[in-house]
Design a protein around this motif. Structure first.
Motif, PDB file in Angstrom:
ATOM      1  N   CYS A   1       0.848  -1.185   0.000  1.00 33.20           N
ATOM      2  CA  CYS A   1       0.000   0.000   0.000  1.00 33.20           C
ATOM      3  C   CYS A   1       0.886   1.239   0.000  1.00 33.20           C
TER       4      CYS A   1
ATOM      5  N   CYS B   1      -0.108   4.370  -0.529  1.00 36.80           N
ATOM      6  CA  CYS B   1      -0.775   5.486   0.149  1.00 36.80           C
ATOM      7  C   CYS B   1      -0.471   5.512   1.651  1.00 36.80           C
ATOM      8  N   ARG B   2      -0.488   4.344   2.269  1.00 38.31           N
ATOM      9  CA  ARG B   2      -0.263   4.243   3.716  1.00 38.31           C
ATOM     10  C   ARG B   2       1.094   3.663   4.070  1.00 38.31           C
ATOM     11  N   ARG B   3       1.890   3.352   3.054  1.00 39.57           N
ATOM     12  CA  ARG B   3       3.235   2.765   3.227  1.00 39.57           C
ATOM     13  C   ARG B   3       3.179   1.507   4.115  1.00 39.57           C
TER      14      ARG B   3
ATOM     15  N   GLN C   1      -7.494   4.139   0.994  1.00 36.74           N
ATOM     16  CA  GLN C   1      -7.458   5.390   0.230  1.00 36.74           C
ATOM     17  C   GLN C   1      -7.801   5.115  -1.225  1.00 36.74           C
ATOM     18  N   CYS C   2      -6.836   4.847  -2.055  1.00 35.59           N
ATOM     19  CA  CYS C   2      -7.136   4.649  -3.483  1.00 35.59           C
ATOM     20  C   CYS C   2      -7.719   3.262  -3.765  1.00 35.59           C
TER      21      CYS C   2
ATOM     22  N   CYS D   1      -4.422  -1.442  -3.906  1.00 38.82           N
ATOM     23  CA  CYS D   1      -3.636  -2.505  -3.279  1.00 38.82           C
ATOM     24  C   CYS D   1      -4.494  -3.602  -2.652  1.00 38.82           C
TER      25      CYS D   1
END
Length: 74
Positions: free
Chosen positions: A4, A6-8, A36-37, A40
């Motif tokens: 991911c 977006c959130r690492r 988020q997007c 993943c």
């Protein structure tokens, strides 16, 4: 590997939580993966499924070995 962006969140983070017995929904809540997007989500679910697929065999093995171990000392 980062799953991911977006959130690492890495595959190791996801696997650690899955091996601790958490399902995808719990991991998603805890780590924020696929919130988020959403790109993943498939990969994250695959990591969780792979971890859970490998676990029942070990659990079954431990259940089969444990009774014999207890009976041997009696």
């Amino acid at each position: 590997m980062i799953v991911c962006v977006c959130r690492r969140v890495s595959d190791r983070d996801i696997a650690r939580h899955a091996h601790a017995g958490m399902g995808f929904d719990d991991i998603q809540f805890e780590l924020g993966v696929a919130t988020q997007c959403g790109r993943c989500e498939g990969c994250a679910r695959d990591v969780v499924a792979q971890c859970h697929a490998s676990r029942p065999v070990a659990a079954l093995h431990n259940m089969l070995v444990a009774p014999h171990a207890h009976g041997a000392g009696v």
